[in-house]
Structure formats: structure tokens, C-alpha cells
Design a protein around this motif. Structure first.
Motif, PDB file in Angstrom:
ATOM      1  N   ARG A 159       0.784  -1.340  -0.081  1.00 10.80           N
ATOM      2  CA  ARG A 159      -0.122   0.069  -0.047  1.00 10.80           C
ATOM      3  C   ARG A 159       0.948   1.329   0.019  1.00 10.80           C
ATOM      4  NH1 ARG A 159      -5.580  -1.113  -1.066  1.00 10.80           N
ATOM      5  NH2 ARG A 159      -6.051  -2.870  -0.160  1.00 10.80           N
ATOM      6  N   LEU A 160       1.848   1.197   0.951  1.00  8.28           N
ATOM      7  CA  LEU A 160       2.757   2.284   1.057  1.00  8.28           C
ATOM      8  C   LEU A 160       3.542   2.814  -0.472  1.00  8.28           C
ATOM      9  CD1 LEU A 160       3.694   4.862   2.862  1.00  8.28           C
ATOM     10  CD2 LEU A 160       5.536   3.249   3.540  1.00  8.28           C
ATOM     11  N   GLY A 161       3.959   1.706  -0.840  1.00  4.27           N
ATOM     12  CA  GLY A 161       4.600   1.441  -2.400  1.00  4.27           C
ATOM     13  C   GLY A 161       3.665   2.285  -3.432  1.00  4.27           C
ATOM     14  N   ARG A 162       2.501   1.847  -3.460  1.00  2.67           N
ATOM     15  CA  ARG A 162       1.612   2.598  -4.506  1.00  2.67           C
ATOM     16  C   ARG A 162       1.541   3.934  -4.157  1.00  2.67           C
ATOM     17  NH1 ARG A 162      -3.930  -0.758  -4.680  1.00  2.67           N
ATOM     18  NH2 ARG A 162      -4.219   0.899  -6.152  1.00  2.67           N
ATOM     19  N   TRP A 163       1.412   4.141  -2.987  1.00  8.67           N
ATOM     20  CA  TRP A 163       1.398   5.856  -2.672  1.00  8.67           C
ATOM     21  C   TRP A 163       2.487   6.345  -2.905  1.00  8.67           C
ATOM     22  CZ3 TRP A 163       3.332   8.833   1.609  1.00  8.67           C
ATOM     23  CH2 TRP A 163       2.508  10.217   1.749  1.00  8.67           C
ATOM     24  N   LEU A 164       3.676   5.894  -2.694  1.00 13.04           N
ATOM     25  CA  LEU A 164       4.870   7.008  -2.802  1.00 13.04           C
ATOM     26  C   LEU A 164       5.312   6.652  -4.218  1.00 13.04           C
ATOM     27  CD1 LEU A 164       7.298   5.275   0.303  1.00 13.04           C
ATOM     28  CD2 LEU A 164       6.030   7.676  -0.157  1.00 13.04           C
ATOM     29  N   GLY A 165       4.890   5.846  -5.107  1.00 12.17           N
ATOM     30  CA  GLY A 165       5.259   5.711  -6.491  1.00 12.17           C
ATOM     31  C   GLY A 165       4.414   6.745  -7.423  1.00 12.17           C
ATOM     32  N   PRO A 166       4.600   6.793  -8.684  1.00 18.02           N
ATOM     33  CA  PRO A 166       3.906   7.623  -9.759  1.00 18.02           C
ATOM     34  C   PRO A 166       2.401   7.854  -9.184  1.00 18.02           C
ATOM     35  CG  PRO A 166       5.446   6.294 -10.711  1.00 18.02           C
ATOM     36  CD  PRO A 166       5.294   5.613  -9.610  1.00 18.02           C
ATOM     37  N   SER A 167       1.784   8.768  -9.703  1.00 20.11           N
ATOM     38  CA  SER A 167       0.465   9.094  -9.538  1.00 20.11           C
ATOM     39  C   SER A 167      -0.285   7.990 -10.432  1.00 20.11           C
ATOM     40  CB  SER A 167       0.269  10.338  -9.948  1.00 20.11           C
ATOM     41  OG  SER A 167      -1.040  10.472  -9.670  1.00 20.11           O
ATOM     42  N   ASN A 168      -1.389   7.533  -9.651  1.00 20.71           N
ATOM     43  CA  ASN A 168      -2.436   6.698  -9.966  1.00 20.71           C
ATOM     44  C   ASN A 168      -3.323   7.398 -11.244  1.00 20.71           C
ATOM     45  OD1 ASN A 168      -3.352   4.102 -10.663  1.00 20.71           O
ATOM     46  ND2 ASN A 168      -4.993   4.383  -9.248  1.00 20.71           N
ATOM     47  N   ASP A 169      -3.386   8.726 -11.150  1.00 24.71           N
ATOM     48  CA  ASP A 169      -4.347   9.455 -12.263  1.00 24.71           C
ATOM     49  C   ASP A 169      -3.538   9.851 -13.274  1.00 24.71           C
ATOM     50  OD1 ASP A 169      -6.132  11.144 -13.334  1.00 24.71           O
ATOM     51  OD2 ASP A 169      -6.367  12.493 -11.620  1.00 24.71           O
ATOM     52  N   LEU A 170      -3.893   8.780 -14.306  1.00 23.86           N
ATOM     53  CA  LEU A 170      -3.508   8.779 -15.719  1.00 23.86           C
ATOM     54  C   LEU A 170      -3.898   9.981 -16.415  1.00 23.86           C
ATOM     55  CD1 LEU A 170      -3.531   5.347 -16.851  1.00 23.86           C
ATOM     56  CD2 LEU A 170      -1.738   6.324 -15.606  1.00 23.86           C
ATOM     57  N   ILE A 171      -4.944  10.485 -16.217  1.00 24.96           N
ATOM     58  CA  ILE A 171      -5.463  11.608 -17.041  1.00 24.96           C
ATOM     59  C   ILE A 171      -4.776  12.790 -16.710  1.00 24.96           C
ATOM     60  CG2 ILE A 171      -7.764  12.841 -17.776  1.00 24.96           C
ATOM     61  CD1 ILE A 171      -7.823   9.910 -18.626  1.00 24.96           C
ATOM     62  N   ALA A 172      -4.620  13.068 -15.448  1.00 23.10           N
ATOM     63  CA  ALA A 172      -3.900  14.400 -14.980  1.00 23.10           C
ATOM     64  C   ALA A 172      -2.571  14.253 -15.599  1.00 23.10           C
ATOM     65  CB  ALA A 172      -4.008  14.255 -13.519  1.00 23.10           C
ATOM     66  N   GLU A 173      -1.830  13.164 -15.447  1.00 25.31           N
ATOM     67  CA  GLU A 173      -0.556  13.084 -15.967  1.00 25.31           C
ATOM     68  C   GLU A 173      -0.421  13.495 -17.194  1.00 25.31           C
ATOM     69  OE1 GLU A 173       2.369  12.820 -14.131  1.00 25.31           O
ATOM     70  OE2 GLU A 173       1.186  12.851 -12.416  1.00 25.31           O
ATOM     71  N   ALA A 174      -1.475  12.670 -18.181  1.00 24.24           N
ATOM     72  CA  ALA A 174      -1.334  12.930 -19.513  1.00 24.24           C
ATOM     73  C   ALA A 174      -1.609  14.624 -19.847  1.00 24.24           C
ATOM     74  CB  ALA A 174      -2.587  12.015 -20.148  1.00 24.24           C
ATOM     75  N   ARG A 175      -2.443  15.151 -19.331  1.00 24.02           N
ATOM     76  CA  ARG A 175      -2.551  16.767 -19.523  1.00 24.02           C
ATOM     77  C   ARG A 175      -1.493  17.405 -19.195  1.00 24.02           C
ATOM     78  NH1 ARG A 175      -8.950  17.120 -17.366  1.00 24.02           N
ATOM     79  NH2 ARG A 175      -9.907  16.318 -18.838  1.00 24.02           N
ATOM     80  N   ARG A 176      -0.756  16.905 -18.275  1.00 26.01           N
ATOM     81  CA  ARG A 176       0.562  17.711 -17.508  1.00 26.01           C
ATOM     82  C   ARG A 176       1.714  17.513 -18.835  1.00 26.01           C
ATOM     83  NH1 ARG A 176       5.014  16.099 -15.271  1.00 26.01           N
ATOM     84  NH2 ARG A 176       4.618  14.078 -14.889  1.00 26.01           N
ATOM     85  N   ASP A 184       5.345   7.888 -16.410  1.00 24.07           N
ATOM     86  CA  ASP A 184       5.308   6.477 -15.921  1.00 24.07           C
ATOM     87  C   ASP A 184       4.058   6.109 -15.249  1.00 24.07           C
ATOM     88  OD1 ASP A 184       8.188   6.110 -16.767  1.00 24.07           O
ATOM     89  OD2 ASP A 184       8.823   6.807 -14.884  1.00 24.07           O
ATOM     90  N   ALA A 185       3.659   4.937 -15.546  1.00 22.63           N
ATOM     91  CA  ALA A 185       2.441   4.594 -14.625  1.00 22.63           C
ATOM     92  C   ALA A 185       2.871   4.191 -13.301  1.00 22.63           C
ATOM     93  CB  ALA A 185       1.710   3.129 -15.400  1.00 22.63           C
ATOM     94  N   SER A 186       1.769   3.938 -12.476  1.00 23.97           N
ATOM     95  CA  SER A 186       1.933   3.671 -10.997  1.00 23.97           C
ATOM     96  C   SER A 186       2.257   2.152 -11.055  1.00 23.97           C
ATOM     97  CB  SER A 186       0.716   4.160 -10.481  1.00 23.97           C
ATOM     98  OG  SER A 186      -0.401   3.276 -10.869  1.00 23.97           O
ATOM     99  N   ILE A 187       3.108   2.047 -10.010  1.00 16.64           N
ATOM    100  CA  ILE A 187       3.379   0.608  -9.575  1.00 16.64           C
ATOM    101  C   ILE A 187       2.566  -0.066  -9.077  1.00 16.64           C
ATOM    102  CG2 ILE A 187       6.120   1.122  -9.793  1.00 16.64           C
ATOM    103  CD1 ILE A 187       5.924   1.210  -6.686  1.00 16.64           C
ATOM    104  N   ASP A 188       2.174  -1.415  -9.363  1.00 20.56           N
ATOM    105  CA  ASP A 188       1.013  -2.141  -8.651  1.00 20.56           C
ATOM    106  C   ASP A 188       1.639  -3.598  -8.414  1.00 20.56           C
ATOM    107  OD1 ASP A 188      -1.004  -2.791  -7.176  1.00 20.56           O
ATOM    108  OD2 ASP A 188      -2.504  -2.128  -8.667  1.00 20.56           O
ATOM    109  N   LEU A 189       0.903  -4.311  -7.469  1.00 16.16           N
ATOM    110  CA  LEU A 189       1.234  -5.785  -7.491  1.00 16.16           C
ATOM    111  C   LEU A 189       0.169  -6.691  -8.209  1.00 16.16           C
ATOM    112  CD1 LEU A 189       3.347  -7.529  -6.081  1.00 16.16           C
ATOM    113  CD2 LEU A 189       1.759  -7.622  -3.961  1.00 16.16           C
ATOM    114  N   GLY A 190       0.815  -7.303  -9.308  1.00 15.04           N
ATOM    115  CA  GLY A 190      -0.358  -7.960 -10.007  1.00 15.04           C
ATOM    116  C   GLY A 190      -0.622  -9.162  -9.415  1.00 15.04           C
ATOM    117  N   ALA A 191       0.405  -9.972  -8.934  1.00 15.92           N
ATOM    118  CA  ALA A 191       0.265 -11.310  -8.255  1.00 15.92           C
ATOM    119  C   ALA A 191       0.229 -11.280  -6.801  1.00 15.92           C
ATOM    120  CB  ALA A 191       1.506 -12.084  -8.670  1.00 15.92           C
TER     121      ALA A 191
END
Length: 285
Positions: A159-176, A184-191
Motif C-alpha cells: 500500500r505504501l509503495g503504491r502511494w509513494l510511486g508515480p501517480s495513479n491518475d493517468l488523465i492528470a498526468e497525460a494533461r501535464r 510512468d504508470a503507477s507501480i502495483d502488485l499484479g500477483a
């Protein structure tokens, strides 16, 4: 005053018949009689055993300390995951957000890095818990603390890694970044099964360390040592044989403790008349 027809006490009768009788040195000490009062001047202190609360409090403190230590390690694990996990590059193409490397394995790499860091955290926490509790012999509180603390530490690192990593709001990052920009996309745990690597590794390492270097219990006395753990009675040093053992008469025992097979047969020579044939011999003449 004695009640009529009362049989005599056998122990008292034997003691009166043989005044110089000595106690058997090989007999075990008598069991203490609960109804016998202690001698004068001797005070027997009977301390009550520890209550359930007194036994559980040290275990609870030990388990809670292990859980808190694991959570602290989980915070460090989150920072390492954000730093070492590969990032997923994205590109803005008009009103679309596309992968910059469609065939990349960054998502799987992030899961692998998380699992490797969790494995190292399990080894570290298990080793630290074993060294800290080796003198007391470990306990169930250490194992439970590692399991609960490892699971909480893994979830907290995720949970903390997702919060410290890149933003999860892709629309806001694309406009920026604008059209054609990269981010970069946010890091997440797939497995999600990677969350169990830490507690499983900690339990395996703790079990291996306890079996190899753990505190050993003293071996019980051998079965032939008697009920009091003392050695079995030895024969007297002078080679004498006690009558109650059912052995040969005193004349059959030598000074060095050895007994010949024909000594028992000679014991009755003095009681046989002179000239009488022994059993198995024929008379002469």
C-alpha cells in the motif's frame, strides 16, 4: 489400652525382635506424607504457581514486539520497492494513452522485485527473532509474531509503495505532459500471492535455525536408573552376599567376591555321615 484380638504390628514386632537392625541402604527414600506435620522450627513455604495472566503477559509482549519490528521493516521494504521496481513507460497520443513498450515485462518485474525483497525481509526478521529469543527457547509467540507481522508488513509495503510511486491518475498526468509526452504508470502488485512470501520464508528459516542451533532439553534419566534418577545399586565392595538376595551361604563366597560352582555342593558335606555315598555315587564293596 489395646482392643482385644488386635493383631500385633509386624514392623514393630520385627524391630523388637532384632534390636540392632539397620535400614537397607539400597532402599529409596520414603515418600513424604502429606498428613505429617513438619518438625518444630521448620516452616514449609508453599508459594502458589503463576496465574494464567502472569504466564500470558510475557508471551503477548514478545509477540507484539515481533509484530511491531516486522511493520518497521515493511516501511523500509516499501521504499526499496519503489526505488528498485521497473517502471511502466506510457506515451500520450492525441486523446489516447499508449504503452511506450508494448512488449515490455515491467509489470512482471515489479512483482518479482517485491517477492525478492519480501524474501530478504523474511530471512532478516526470522534471524533477528531467533537470536533475540534463543536463551528462552523461542516459543509460540515468536512464530505467531513472525506470521502476523510478516503479513502486515507485506500489505503495508504494498500500500505504501503504491502511494509513494508515480501517480495513479493517468488523465492528470497525460494533461501535464501534453501530446507526445512520456510518463510512468503507477507501480502495483499484479500477483497478490507475493504477499505470502515474507511470512512463509520467516517460518521456514525460524524452523531451520531452531532445529539446528536451538536450545536443547536435558535427556531424561535411563529407565534402569530407578524412579529417583539414581544409579542402580551395586554389589558390596567386599564381595559379601546379602541373605535376602537368595544367594549361597557365606561360606560359598570368597574374599575376592567370586563363587565357584562346586562350593555350593561342599556346603552339605559336614551334615552327611562319614562314608555315606553322595548322590549319584555307588557304594564300594
Amino acid at each position: 489400652m489395646t482392643v482385644p484380638n488386635t493383631p500385633p504390628d509386624p514392623t514393630r514386632a520385627d524391630a523388637d525382635a532384632v534390636p540392632d537392625i539397620t535400614p537397607d541402604p539400597y532402599a529409596p527414600p520414603p515418600a513424604p506424607d502429606a498428613g505429617t506435620p513438619p518438625p518444630d522450627g521448620l516452616v514449609v513455604a508453599q508459594s502458589p504457581g503463576p496465574t494464567l495472566k502472569e504466564r500470558l503477559l510475557p508471551e503477548l509482549r514478545l509477540g507484539a514486539g515481533t509484530v511491531l519490528a516486522c511493520i518497521a521493516v515493511g516501511l523500509v521494504m516499501a521504499g526499496l520497492w519503489v526505488w528498485l521496481a521497473p517502471k511502466v513507460p506510457l506515451v500520450v497520443d492525441g486523446d489516447r494513452i499508449l504503452y511506450a513498450d508494448p512488449e515490455g515485462e515491467q509489470r512482471a518485474g515489479a512483482d518479482a522485485v517485491f517477492a525478492l525483497i519480501a524474501l530478504g525481509a523474511g530471512l532478516l526478521t526470522a534471524l533477528g527473532a531467533f537470536l533475540a529469543t534463543r536463551q528462552r527457547g523461542g516459543g509460540i509467540a515468536v512464530a505467531l509474531g513472525l506470521v502476523v507481522g510478516g503479513l502486515l508488513g507485506s500489505v503495508g509495503a504494498w500500500r505504501l509503495g503504491r502511494w509513494l510511486g508515480p501517480s495513479n491518475d493517468l488523465i492528470a498526468e497525460a494533461r501535464r505532459v501534453g501530446n507526445g509526452g512520456h510518463f510512468d504508470a503507477s507501480i502495483d502488485l499484479g500477483a497478490l500471492g507475493a504477499l505470502l512470501v515474507w511470512p512463509m520464508a520467516a517460518m521456514v528459516v525460524l524452523l531451520a535455525l531452531s532445529a539446528t542451533f536451538g536450545k536443547r532439553e536435558e535427556d531424561p534419566p535411563p529407565y534402569w536408573a530407578g524412579p529417583y534418577g539414581a544409579a542402580a545399586p551395586q554389589a558390596p565392595a567386599d564381595g559379601a552376599v546379602r541373605p535376602e538376595d537368595g544367594a549361597l551361604p557365606d561360606s560359598a563366597a570368597r574374599a575376592d567376591g567370586t563363587v565357584r560352582a562346586d562350593d555350593g555342593a561342599r556346603a552339605d558335606d559336614g551334615a552327611r555321615p562319614q562314608g555315606a555315598a553322595r548322590p549319584g555315587e555307588r557304594g564300594q564293596g
